[in-house]
Design a protein around this motif. Sequence first.
Motif, mmCIF file in Angstrom:
data_model
loop_
_atom_site.group_PDB
_atom_site.id
_atom_site.type_symbol
_atom_site.label_atom_id
_atom_site.label_comp_id
_atom_site.label_asym_id
_atom_site.label_seq_id
_atom_site.Cartn_x
_atom_site.Cartn_y
_atom_site.Cartn_z
ATOM 1 N N SER A 246 -1.265 5.868 -5.602
ATOM 2 C CA SER A 246 -1.453 4.886 -4.532
ATOM 3 C C SER A 246 -1.442 3.484 -5.125
ATOM 4 O O SER A 246 -2.187 3.203 -6.069
ATOM 5 N N LYS B 171 3.126 11.325 -3.048
ATOM 6 C CA LYS B 171 2.483 12.622 -3.294
ATOM 7 C C LYS B 171 3.431 13.510 -4.072
ATOM 8 O O LYS B 171 4.638 13.472 -3.870
ATOM 9 N N GLU C 154 -1.467 12.446 -6.492
ATOM 10 C CA GLU C 154 -1.053 11.288 -5.702
ATOM 11 C C GLU C 154 -1.055 10.027 -6.550
ATOM 12 O O GLU C 154 -1.828 9.910 -7.502
ATOM 13 N N ASN D 185 0.838 -1.200 0.000
ATOM 14 C CA ASN D 185 0.000 0.000 0.000
ATOM 15 C C ASN D 185 0.871 1.246 0.000
ATOM 16 O O ASN D 185 0.723 2.117 0.835
ATOM 17 N N ASP D 186 1.784 1.327 -0.970
ATOM 18 C CA ASP D 186 2.654 2.492 -1.083
ATOM 19 C C ASP D 186 1.869 3.669 -1.638
ATOM 20 O O ASP D 186 0.970 3.501 -2.469
ATOM 21 N N ARG D 187 2.225 4.867 -1.173
ATOM 22 C CA ARG D 187 1.566 6.091 -1.638
ATOM 23 C C ARG D 187 2.632 7.159 -1.843
ATOM 24 O O ARG D 187 3.499 7.351 -1.012
#
Length: 93
Positions: free
Chosen positions: A20, A6, A18, A2-4
């Motif tokens: 995700s 910005k 972003e 669950n890498d995010r």
Amino acid sequence: MNDRFKASGLMNPMFPDEVSFGEKGVTFTVKKLFRSTDNFVFYSDISGVEIENSMFFSTIRVIPRMRPEIIINNFSKADAKKVKELILSKVQS
């Protein structure tokens, strides 16, 4: 996974784009003043990823198989490279 990631707040401090990562695909959120657009793409539907570097920031272009390309702006060069690597590693597996 669950890498995010910005985008930089320097160019658009209130509404950064972003990226995700999820189990089955990746979500690209492009934010504007009064709206935002979420594009979810399955890893298997991605045919390519391109990075366009400027002096300070990078633009990421994701090329899905059956729809227009997705463009997300103002990422650091390191984040853009990591996003590309993560997408391509999922596409190839």
